[in-house]
Design a protein around this motif. Sequence first.
Motif, PDB file in Angstrom:
ATOM      1  N   VAL A 258       0.430  -1.487   0.211  1.00  0.00           N
ATOM      2  CA  VAL A 258       0.067  -0.056   0.272  1.00  0.00           C
ATOM      3  C   VAL A 258       0.848   1.386   0.231  1.00  0.00           C
ATOM      4  CG1 VAL A 258      -1.694   1.716   1.772  1.00  0.00           C
ATOM      5  CG2 VAL A 258      -1.741  -1.070   0.631  1.00  0.00           C
ATOM      6  N   MET A 259       1.486   1.370   0.566  1.00  0.00           N
ATOM      7  CA  MET A 259       2.589   2.567   1.113  1.00  0.00           C
ATOM      8  C   MET A 259       2.915   2.733  -0.376  1.00  0.00           C
ATOM      9  SD  MET A 259       2.205   5.116   3.822  1.00  0.00           S
ATOM     10  CE  MET A 259       3.973   5.848   4.020  1.00  0.00           C
ATOM     11  N   LEU A 260       3.657   1.686  -0.106  1.00  0.00           N
ATOM     12  CA  LEU A 260       4.977   1.740  -1.087  1.00  0.00           C
ATOM     13  C   LEU A 260       4.181   2.302  -2.795  1.00  0.00           C
ATOM     14  CD1 LEU A 260       6.856  -2.464  -0.606  1.00  0.00           C
ATOM     15  CD2 LEU A 260       8.305   0.877  -0.258  1.00  0.00           C
ATOM     16  N   HIS A 261       3.225   1.549  -3.302  1.00  0.00           N
ATOM     17  CA  HIS A 261       2.814   1.733  -4.054  1.00  0.00           C
ATOM     18  C   HIS A 261       2.291   3.630  -4.110  1.00  0.00           C
ATOM     19  CE1 HIS A 261      -0.820   2.596  -7.348  1.00  0.00           C
ATOM     20  NE2 HIS A 261      -0.421   1.600  -7.630  1.00  0.00           N
ATOM     21  N   LEU A 262       1.164   4.324  -3.096  1.00  0.00           N
ATOM     22  CA  LEU A 262       0.860   5.121  -2.710  1.00  0.00           C
ATOM     23  C   LEU A 262       2.165   6.107  -3.111  1.00  0.00           C
ATOM     24  CD1 LEU A 262      -0.948   7.485  -1.564  1.00  0.00           C
ATOM     25  CD2 LEU A 262      -0.380   6.647   0.653  1.00  0.00           C
ATOM     26  N   VAL A 263       2.912   6.050  -2.329  1.00  0.00           N
ATOM     27  CA  VAL A 263       4.219   7.104  -2.391  1.00  0.00           C
ATOM     28  C   VAL A 263       4.987   6.854  -3.888  1.00  0.00           C
ATOM     29  CG1 VAL A 263       6.821   7.880  -1.289  1.00  0.00           C
ATOM     30  CG2 VAL A 263       4.490   7.279  -0.086  1.00  0.00           C
ATOM     31  N   SER A 264       5.571   5.421  -4.462  1.00  0.00           N
ATOM     32  CA  SER A 264       6.555   5.857  -5.713  1.00  0.00           C
ATOM     33  C   SER A 264       5.429   6.368  -6.654  1.00  0.00           C
ATOM     34  CB  SER A 264       6.939   3.740  -5.860  1.00  0.00           C
ATOM     35  OG  SER A 264       5.509   3.206  -6.125  1.00  0.00           O
ATOM     36  N   SER A 265       4.430   5.950  -6.563  1.00  0.00           N
ATOM     37  CA  SER A 265       3.315   6.698  -8.083  1.00  0.00           C
ATOM     38  C   SER A 265       2.915   8.336  -7.169  1.00  0.00           C
ATOM     39  CB  SER A 265       1.512   6.031  -8.037  1.00  0.00           C
ATOM     40  OG  SER A 265       1.431   6.327  -6.213  1.00  0.00           O
ATOM     41  N   VAL A 266       3.078   8.666  -6.522  1.00  0.00           N
ATOM     42  CA  VAL A 266       3.388  10.093  -6.444  1.00  0.00           C
ATOM     43  C   VAL A 266       4.008  10.934  -6.689  1.00  0.00           C
ATOM     44  CG1 VAL A 266       2.602  11.904  -4.700  1.00  0.00           C
ATOM     45  CG2 VAL A 266       1.309   9.708  -5.045  1.00  0.00           C
ATOM     46  N   VAL A 267       5.223  10.093  -6.409  1.00  0.00           N
ATOM     47  CA  VAL A 267       7.120  10.621  -5.844  1.00  0.00           C
ATOM     48  C   VAL A 267       8.196   9.534  -6.048  1.00  0.00           C
ATOM     49  CG1 VAL A 267       8.878  12.809  -4.403  1.00  0.00           C
ATOM     50  CG2 VAL A 267       6.415  12.176  -3.945  1.00  0.00           C
ATOM     51  N   PRO A 268       8.607   9.083  -7.825  1.00  0.00           N
ATOM     52  CA  PRO A 268       8.326   7.859  -8.318  1.00  0.00           C
ATOM     53  C   PRO A 268      10.115   7.601  -7.364  1.00  0.00           C
ATOM     54  CG  PRO A 268       7.412   8.954 -10.095  1.00  0.00           C
ATOM     55  CD  PRO A 268       7.467   9.661  -8.542  1.00  0.00           C
ATOM     56  N   LYS A 269      10.814   8.624  -7.217  1.00  0.00           N
ATOM     57  CA  LYS A 269      12.110   8.512  -6.987  1.00  0.00           C
ATOM     58  C   LYS A 269      12.675   7.640  -5.462  1.00  0.00           C
ATOM     59  CE  LYS A 269      13.686   8.017 -10.829  1.00  0.00           C
ATOM     60  NZ  LYS A 269      14.057   6.357 -11.461  1.00  0.00           N
ATOM     61  N   THR A 270      11.779   8.658  -4.577  1.00  0.00           N
ATOM     62  CA  THR A 270      11.434   8.702  -3.310  1.00  0.00           C
ATOM     63  C   THR A 270      12.372   7.467  -2.334  1.00  0.00           C
ATOM     64  OG1 THR A 270       9.633   9.667  -2.770  1.00  0.00           O
ATOM     65  CG2 THR A 270      10.495   8.815  -0.900  1.00  0.00           C
ATOM     66  N   PRO A 271      13.830   7.744  -1.792  1.00  0.00           N
ATOM     67  CA  PRO A 271      14.062   6.741  -1.296  1.00  0.00           C
ATOM     68  C   PRO A 271      13.729   5.778  -0.008  1.00  0.00           C
ATOM     69  CG  PRO A 271      15.746   8.924  -1.007  1.00  0.00           C
ATOM     70  CD  PRO A 271      14.144   9.205  -1.382  1.00  0.00           C
ATOM     71  N   ILE A 272      13.502   4.977  -0.744  1.00  0.00           N
ATOM     72  CA  ILE A 272      12.608   4.242   0.702  1.00  0.00           C
ATOM     73  C   ILE A 272      14.385   3.415   1.298  1.00  0.00           C
ATOM     74  CG2 ILE A 272      10.859   1.713   0.909  1.00  0.00           C
ATOM     75  CD1 ILE A 272      10.038   2.696  -2.651  1.00  0.00           C
ATOM     76  N   ILE A 273      13.973   2.602   2.851  1.00  0.00           N
ATOM     77  CA  ILE A 273      14.610   2.464   3.700  1.00  0.00           C
ATOM     78  C   ILE A 273      14.017   0.881   3.690  1.00  0.00           C
ATOM     79  CG2 ILE A 273      15.805   3.108   6.037  1.00  0.00           C
ATOM     80  CD1 ILE A 273      15.825   5.771   5.319  1.00  0.00           C
ATOM     81  N   TRP A 274      14.907   0.134   3.804  1.00  0.00           N
ATOM     82  CA  TRP A 274      14.924  -1.512   4.351  1.00  0.00           C
ATOM     83  C   TRP A 274      15.420  -1.419   5.178  1.00  0.00           C
ATOM     84  CZ3 TRP A 274      14.755  -6.202   1.515  1.00  0.00           C
ATOM     85  CH2 TRP A 274      14.756  -7.312   1.761  1.00  0.00           C
ATOM     86  N   VAL A 275      15.561  -2.275   6.552  1.00  0.00           N
ATOM     87  CA  VAL A 275      16.051  -2.611   7.806  1.00  0.00           C
ATOM     88  C   VAL A 275      16.173  -3.462   7.398  1.00  0.00           C
ATOM     89  CG1 VAL A 275      16.618  -2.413   9.778  1.00  0.00           C
ATOM     90  CG2 VAL A 275      16.240  -0.650   8.747  1.00  0.00           C
ATOM     91  N   ASP A 276      17.547  -4.772   7.232  1.00  0.00           N
ATOM     92  CA  ASP A 276      16.695  -6.096   7.252  1.00  0.00           C
ATOM     93  C   ASP A 276      17.874  -6.588   8.245  1.00  0.00           C
ATOM     94  OD1 ASP A 276      17.983  -8.780   6.039  1.00  0.00           O
ATOM     95  OD2 ASP A 276      18.530  -8.217   4.477  1.00  0.00           O
ATOM     96  N   THR A 277      16.969  -6.970   9.065  1.00  0.00           N
ATOM     97  CA  THR A 277      17.436  -7.865  10.058  1.00  0.00           C
ATOM     98  C   THR A 277      18.601  -8.941  10.365  1.00  0.00           C
ATOM     99  OG1 THR A 277      15.909  -8.596  10.199  1.00  0.00           O
ATOM    100  CG2 THR A 277      15.576  -6.581  11.826  1.00  0.00           C
ATOM    101  N   GLY A 278      18.004  -9.372   8.877  1.00  0.00           N
ATOM    102  CA  GLY A 278      19.178 -10.986   8.915  1.00  0.00           C
ATOM    103  C   GLY A 278      18.506 -12.280   8.945  1.00  0.00           C
ATOM    104  N   TYR A 279      16.986 -12.264   9.974  1.00  0.00           N
ATOM    105  CA  TYR A 279      16.457 -12.808  10.655  1.00  0.00           C
ATOM    106  C   TYR A 279      14.782 -12.743   9.300  1.00  0.00           C
ATOM    107  CZ  TYR A 279      19.817 -13.811  13.749  1.00  0.00           C
ATOM    108  OH  TYR A 279      20.768 -13.524  14.847  1.00  0.00           O
ATOM    109  N   LEU A 280      15.043 -12.064   8.563  1.00  0.00           N
ATOM    110  CA  LEU A 280      12.985 -12.318   8.142  1.00  0.00           C
ATOM    111  C   LEU A 280      13.384 -13.841   7.154  1.00  0.00           C
ATOM    112  CD1 LEU A 280      13.936  -8.540   6.170  1.00  0.00           C
ATOM    113  CD2 LEU A 280      12.242  -9.419   7.845  1.00  0.00           C
TER     114      LEU A 280
END
Length: 255
Positions: free
Chosen positions: A55-77
């Motif tokens: 939802v948020m990924l589509h919402l934001v990328s459709s309005v501001v396509p190049k927005t930096p998206i931070i993903w904190v990968d814990t290593g335990y996903l």
Amino acid sequence: MPLLERSPLDLPPLNLDSINEHLSQHNAQGIVQWAAATFGEGLVLSTSFGIQAAVMLHLVSSVVPKTPIIWVDTGYLPPETYRFAEELTQRLRLNLKVYQSPLSPARMEALEGRLWEQDTVEAFNRYDQVRKVEPMQRALKELGATAWLAGLRSNQTSYRQGLRWVDRHNHLYKVHPILAWSAKDIYLYLSKYDLPYHPFFDQGYTSVGDWHSSRPMTSGDTHERDTRFKGLKQECGLHLPQTEGESQSLDSSSL
């Protein structure tokens, strides 16, 4: 390339009471547009690639396509989360920035044990600080963030009930475009744009994080967040006000 670092003095002065009253008349897309116009290159989005992340990924990328998206990968996903993240990254052409703790999972376990098995709030807090909070603070600093878009909803936890559309969060602003959305609103948005839930949704999960601290919802649960952190806590720490020491670490040149 040098890091884009901003100090707290770089934050635009905002009358939050007036702005929140103004934004209450806007829909989620309008709030994202306001944030983009107000913060420009200082605007970032965070994601966990959780159950409703599309939802948020589509919402934001459709309005501001190049927005930096931070993903904190814990290593335990779970493996499913990594595959879900890859699917959405490719489909939505996300400007994804992945951050991890400098302490590897194996090293952390060797030094501190399997913190999630200690069944105490203190152990979970230590785990979250190492694997989530420190990488996020570092990401915000390195990306020069002045505003952080987050998909928090007021009906998720007691802390989130007190949030506003825009709030000051230590050295940056937090913007919550879907704060007032219900589970039905989420479903309708996913359906409208033919977006997927996380694969664990079909297994009864309403919230998903690390494999060791998430489980499906049961009839005995009173809230979806009861399925996280063995019911000992509702928040992972990323969205809570930080301690003075953690706030100082955001300014530390050692990060």
